[in-house]
Design a protein around this motif. Structure first.
Motif, PDB file in Angstrom:
ATOM      1  N   ILE A  19      42.157  47.438  50.141  1.00 11.14           N
ATOM      2  CA  ILE A  19      41.313  46.774  49.149  1.00 11.14           C
ATOM      3  C   ILE A  19      40.757  47.836  48.214  1.00 11.14           C
ATOM      4  N   ALA A  20      40.914  47.636  46.912  1.00 12.03           N
ATOM      5  CA  ALA A  20      40.527  48.625  45.906  1.00 12.03           C
ATOM      6  C   ALA A  20      39.442  48.070  44.999  1.00 12.03           C
ATOM      7  N   ASP A  21      38.566  48.959  44.537  1.00 12.37           N
ATOM      8  CA  ASP A  21      37.511  48.504  43.618  1.00 12.37           C
ATOM      9  C   ASP A  21      37.931  48.657  42.160  1.00 12.37           C
ATOM     10  N   ILE A  32      43.834  34.757  41.499  1.00 14.60           N
ATOM     11  CA  ILE A  32      42.628  35.410  41.000  1.00 14.60           C
ATOM     12  C   ILE A  32      41.416  34.617  41.475  1.00 14.60           C
ATOM     13  N   ILE A  33      40.522  35.274  42.185  1.00 17.49           N
ATOM     14  CA  ILE A  33      39.264  34.662  42.609  1.00 17.49           C
ATOM     15  C   ILE A  33      38.203  35.084  41.600  1.00 17.49           C
ATOM     16  N   ILE A  63      40.243  39.889  42.602  1.00 15.15           N
ATOM     17  CA  ILE A  63      38.904  39.300  42.577  1.00 15.15           C
ATOM     18  C   ILE A  63      38.241  39.775  41.293  1.00 15.15           C
ATOM     19  N   TYR A  64      37.802  38.826  40.493  1.00 18.02           N
ATOM     20  CA  TYR A  64      37.235  39.154  39.185  1.00 18.02           C
ATOM     21  C   TYR A  64      35.757  38.791  39.155  1.00 18.02           C
ATOM     22  N   LEU A  65      34.905  39.807  38.980  1.00 18.91           N
ATOM     23  CA  LEU A  65      33.467  39.620  38.864  1.00 18.91           C
ATOM     24  C   LEU A  65      33.052  39.727  37.404  1.00 18.91           C
ATOM     25  N   ASN A  66      32.214  38.801  36.972  1.00 21.98           N
ATOM     26  CA  ASN A  66      31.667  38.913  35.624  1.00 21.98           C
ATOM     27  C   ASN A  66      30.274  38.299  35.609  1.00 21.98           C
ATOM     28  N   ALA A  67      29.503  38.631  34.595  1.00 20.66           N
ATOM     29  CA  ALA A  67      28.139  38.130  34.489  1.00 20.66           C
ATOM     30  C   ALA A  67      27.651  38.336  33.068  1.00 20.66           C
ATOM     31  N   SER A  68      26.455  37.830  32.803  1.00 18.23           N
ATOM     32  CA  SER A  68      25.845  38.015  31.486  1.00 18.23           C
ATOM     33  C   SER A  68      25.453  39.475  31.295  1.00 18.23           C
ATOM     34  N   LEU A  69      25.225  39.854  30.055  1.00 16.14           N
ATOM     35  CA  LEU A  69      24.841  41.230  29.744  1.00 16.14           C
ATOM     36  C   LEU A  69      23.536  41.596  30.447  1.00 16.14           C
ATOM     37  N   ALA A 109      42.680  43.870  44.749  1.00 18.65           N
ATOM     38  CA  ALA A 109      41.965  44.673  43.752  1.00 18.65           C
ATOM     39  C   ALA A 109      40.791  43.865  43.216  1.00 18.65           C
ATOM     40  N   ILE A 110      39.667  44.531  43.059  1.00 19.28           N
ATOM     41  CA  ILE A 110      38.464  43.900  42.513  1.00 19.28           C
ATOM     42  C   ILE A 110      38.222  44.474  41.129  1.00 19.28           C
TER      43      ILE A 110
END
Length: 213
Positions: free
Chosen positions: A84-86, A178-179, A126-132, A8-9
């Protein structure tokens, strides 16, 4: 079913979950599970007036994600076919806690726990994050009409909520790898090298999963 890859992403709105899921699905030839977003008839109204439309919006997402996962379990995971799920259905509580008033949240939580009690749990996240700024730029680039009225403060709060959620998830499920991917310094759309780095990380965990009894 335990050793069948179910990835899962997760991450805030606009971070690139679906784009990455499509690329990894194509690379590994895993079944792609995409969440229903634009089909939600309440979402545009929700972004205009969160308080008035939050319960309808969250219930639509919950019921549709429940049905999707029920189908995925029966047609793929139980048949030893990787997925694989979004998204991960537990994300529903991130949004519900942020948008629902106390009385509606209590009702929602009861329904949520009933529906998800026997749902399959991913064995890799899989964990995606970023600035606003990065998130806002990516939302602008994809140009969804229903997202034009999203308040910046709402996105900033969600990003904070996601970080807390992932930390809590990691402590509750130490057995699930967790990636974590920094969206400010990683662009897997434009740069194959960035995508290759993600794939290499996924490969390591898939190898571990294959050897788990």
């Amino acid at each position: 079913m335990a050793n069948v890859p179910f990835i899962a992403i997760e991450g805030p709105i606009g971070i690139g979950k679906t784009s990455l899921a499509k690329k990894l699905s194509s690379h590994y030839n895993f079944h792609l599970l995409q969440e229903i977003v634009e089909e939600n008839p309440f979402l545009g109204k929700f972004y205009d007036d969160i308080e008035a439309w939050s319960f309808q919006t969250e219930m639509f997402f919950l019921c549709n994600r429940f049905k999707q996962l029920e189908d995925i379990e029966q047609k793929y995971l139980n048949q030893h076919k990787p997925v694989i799920a979004d998204y991960h259905i537990s994300k529903n509580m991130i949004f519900a806690k942020r948008t629902l008033e106390k009385d509606k949240l209590e009702k929602y939580e009861k329904i949520y726990h009933i529906l998800t009690a026997d749902m399959p749990v991913p064995n890799m996240m899989i964990y995606l994050n970023a600035s606003l700024d990065t998130i806002l730029n990516r939302i602008r680039l994809r140009g969804r009409d229903i997202e034009k009225n999203i308040k910046h403060s709402y996105l900033e709060q969600l990003s904070y909520d996601y970080e807390n959620y992932m930390n809590e998830f990691e402590s509750l499920h130490p057995e699930i790898p967790i990636i974590r991917i920094d969206g400010d310094s990683t662009d897997f759309i434009q740069f194959q090298s960035d995508l290759d780095t993600i794939i290499n990380n996924v490969n390591k965990h898939l190898k571990d999963l294959a050897t788990t009894k």
